[in-house]
Design a protein around this motif. Structure first.
Motif, PDB file in Angstrom:
ATOM      1  N   TYR A  29       0.846  -1.183   0.000  1.00 26.21           N
ATOM      2  CA  TYR A  29       0.000   0.000   0.000  1.00 26.21           C
ATOM      3  C   TYR A  29       0.892   1.248   0.000  1.00 26.21           C
ATOM      4  O   TYR A  29       1.952   1.245   0.609  1.00 26.21           O
ATOM      5  N   PRO A  30       0.464   2.308  -0.648  1.00 27.13           N
ATOM      6  CA  PRO A  30       1.291   3.522  -0.655  1.00 27.13           C
ATOM      7  C   PRO A  30       1.288   4.218   0.708  1.00 27.13           C
ATOM      8  O   PRO A  30       0.312   4.168   1.445  1.00 27.13           O
ATOM      9  N   THR A  31       2.383   4.865   1.023  1.00 28.17           N
ATOM     10  CA  THR A  31       2.526   5.617   2.265  1.00 28.17           C
ATOM     11  C   THR A  31       2.226   7.087   1.987  1.00 28.17           C
ATOM     12  O   THR A  31       2.696   7.644   1.000  1.00 28.17           O
ATOM     13  N   LYS A  32       1.432   7.704   2.870  1.00 33.92           N
ATOM     14  CA  LYS A  32       1.115   9.123   2.745  1.00 33.92           C
ATOM     15  C   LYS A  32       1.743   9.863   3.908  1.00 33.92           C
ATOM     16  O   LYS A  32       1.665   9.420   5.051  1.00 33.92           O
ATOM     17  N   SER A  33       2.377  10.995   3.624  1.00 35.94           N
ATOM     18  CA  SER A  33       2.948  11.836   4.670  1.00 35.94           C
ATOM     19  C   SER A  33       2.013  13.011   4.912  1.00 35.94           C
ATOM     20  O   SER A  33       1.598  13.689   3.971  1.00 35.94           O
ATOM     21  N   VAL A  34       1.684  13.246   6.189  1.00 34.35           N
ATOM     22  CA  VAL A  34       0.826  14.364   6.555  1.00 34.35           C
ATOM     23  C   VAL A  34       1.474  15.122   7.715  1.00 34.35           C
ATOM     24  O   VAL A  34       2.235  14.550   8.486  1.00 34.35           O
ATOM     25  N   GLY A  35       1.161  16.395   7.817  1.00 34.44           N
ATOM     26  CA  GLY A  35       1.672  17.215   8.903  1.00 34.44           C
ATOM     27  C   GLY A  35       0.599  17.482   9.937  1.00 34.44           C
ATOM     28  O   GLY A  35      -0.506  17.903   9.593  1.00 34.44           O
ATOM     29  N   VAL A  36       0.931  17.222  11.201  1.00 33.94           N
ATOM     30  CA  VAL A  36       0.010  17.459  12.308  1.00 33.94           C
ATOM     31  C   VAL A  36       0.786  18.177  13.406  1.00 33.94           C
ATOM     32  O   VAL A  36       1.767  17.639  13.917  1.00 33.94           O
ATOM     33  N   LEU A  37       0.360  19.396  13.757  1.00 34.13           N
ATOM     34  CA  LEU A  37       0.991  20.172  14.829  1.00 34.13           C
ATOM     35  C   LEU A  37       2.513  20.270  14.654  1.00 34.13           C
ATOM     36  O   LEU A  37       3.285  19.980  15.561  1.00 34.13           O
ATOM     37  N   SER A  38       2.947  20.651  13.483  1.00 34.66           N
ATOM     38  CA  SER A  38       4.356  20.837  13.145  1.00 34.66           C
ATOM     39  C   SER A  38       5.167  19.549  13.182  1.00 34.66           C
ATOM     40  O   SER A  38       6.377  19.582  13.323  1.00 34.66           O
ATOM     41  N   ARG A  39       4.518  18.416  13.069  1.00 36.05           N
ATOM     42  CA  ARG A  39       5.215  17.139  13.040  1.00 36.05           C
ATOM     43  C   ARG A  39       4.766  16.355  11.809  1.00 36.05           C
ATOM     44  O   ARG A  39       3.632  16.471  11.386  1.00 36.05           O
ATOM     45  N   THR A  40       5.657  15.545  11.272  1.00 42.87           N
ATOM     46  CA  THR A  40       5.344  14.751  10.091  1.00 42.87           C
ATOM     47  C   THR A  40       5.016  13.329  10.511  1.00 42.87           C
ATOM     48  O   THR A  40       5.745  12.713  11.287  1.00 42.87           O
ATOM     49  N   TRP A  41       3.893  12.828   9.998  1.00 41.41           N
ATOM     50  CA  TRP A  41       3.447  11.461  10.263  1.00 41.41           C
ATOM     51  C   TRP A  41       3.349  10.719   8.939  1.00 41.41           C
ATOM     52  O   TRP A  41       2.911  11.281   7.941  1.00 41.41           O
ATOM     53  N   GLU A  42       3.747   9.460   8.922  1.00 42.17           N
ATOM     54  CA  GLU A  42       3.604   8.590   7.761  1.00 42.17           C
ATOM     55  C   GLU A  42       2.465   7.624   8.043  1.00 42.17           C
ATOM     56  O   GLU A  42       2.482   6.921   9.053  1.00 42.17           O
ATOM     57  N   VAL A  43       1.493   7.582   7.148  1.00 41.13           N
ATOM     58  CA  VAL A  43       0.309   6.742   7.332  1.00 41.13           C
ATOM     59  C   VAL A  43       0.250   5.742   6.186  1.00 41.13           C
ATOM     60  O   VAL A  43       0.382   6.110   5.024  1.00 41.13           O
ATOM     61  N   VAL A  44       0.055   4.466   6.531  1.00 43.57           N
ATOM     62  CA  VAL A  44      -0.029   3.412   5.524  1.00 43.57           C
ATOM     63  C   VAL A  44      -1.098   2.413   5.954  1.00 43.57           C
ATOM     64  O   VAL A  44      -1.292   2.154   7.135  1.00 43.57           O
ATOM     65  N   GLN A  45      -1.822   1.888   4.972  1.00 42.70           N
ATOM     66  CA  GLN A  45      -2.831   0.869   5.247  1.00 42.70           C
ATOM     67  C   GLN A  45      -2.119  -0.465   5.437  1.00 42.70           C
ATOM     68  O   GLN A  45      -1.244  -0.829   4.662  1.00 42.70           O
ATOM     69  N   VAL A  46      -2.493  -1.204   6.480  1.00 38.66           N
ATOM     70  CA  VAL A  46      -1.831  -2.474   6.763  1.00 38.66           C
ATOM     71  C   VAL A  46      -2.747  -3.677   6.599  1.00 38.66           C
ATOM     72  O   VAL A  46      -2.267  -4.803   6.545  1.00 38.66           O
ATOM     73  N   ALA A  47      -4.062  -3.469   6.557  1.00 32.57           N
ATOM     74  CA  ALA A  47      -4.986  -4.599   6.396  1.00 32.57           C
ATOM     75  C   ALA A  47      -6.224  -4.149   5.635  1.00 32.57           C
ATOM     76  O   ALA A  47      -6.643  -2.999   5.715  1.00 32.57           O
ATOM     77  N   ASP A  48      -6.798  -5.083   4.873  1.00 26.85           N
ATOM     78  CA  ASP A  48      -8.006  -4.781   4.107  1.00 26.85           C
ATOM     79  C   ASP A  48      -9.274  -4.955   4.934  1.00 26.85           C
ATOM     80  O   ASP A  48     -10.156  -4.121   4.905  1.00 26.85           O
TER      81      ASP A  48
END
Length: 115
Positions: A29-48
């Motif tokens: 699954y592709p990884t998406k980077s998002v910014g929350v409160l001046s911090r970077t988080w990487e979000v990826v789907q791990v299960a269907d």
């Protein structure tokens, strides 16, 4: 003599097992980077089923001059919501020992169908 003969066989078996472990952990699954409160988080789907996402915080090389600390669970939930457009199911959220957050999400029908 038998001990010496089995050591190379064991080492070869461990090497093969290590190669198999690295090929099985390849993300599909592709990884998406998002910014929350001046911090970077990487979000990826791990299960269907159920739809589960993992949020991992970028520690910015442990920068001591970064912004003040914030509650990570709220940041992780916000990161998953921003990356997916779906609502986090709070009762399913947990954190592992590595600081990664896992949570199931509830998507509206329009987001779930991809339209």
């Amino acid at each position: 003599m038998k001990i010496r003969a089995t050591v190379p066989v064991l080492l070869a078996a461990l090497a093969v097992a290590g190669c198999e472990a690295t090929t099985l952990t390849k993300p599909e699954y592709p990884t998406k980077s998002v910014g929350v409160l001046s911090r970077t988080w990487e979000v990826v789907q791990v299960a269907d089923t159920p739809v589960t996402y993992r949020a991992t915080r970028d520690w910015n090389k442990l920068n001591p001059y970064g912004p003040p600390p914030r509650r990570r669970s709220l940041q992780a939930a916000t990161a998953i919501q921003q990356a997916t457009g779906c609502r986090v199911i709070w009762s399913s959220m947990y954190e592992n020992i590595s600081g990664q957050f896992y949570s199931q999400v509830s998507c509206p029908p329009s987001v779930a169908s991809g339209s």
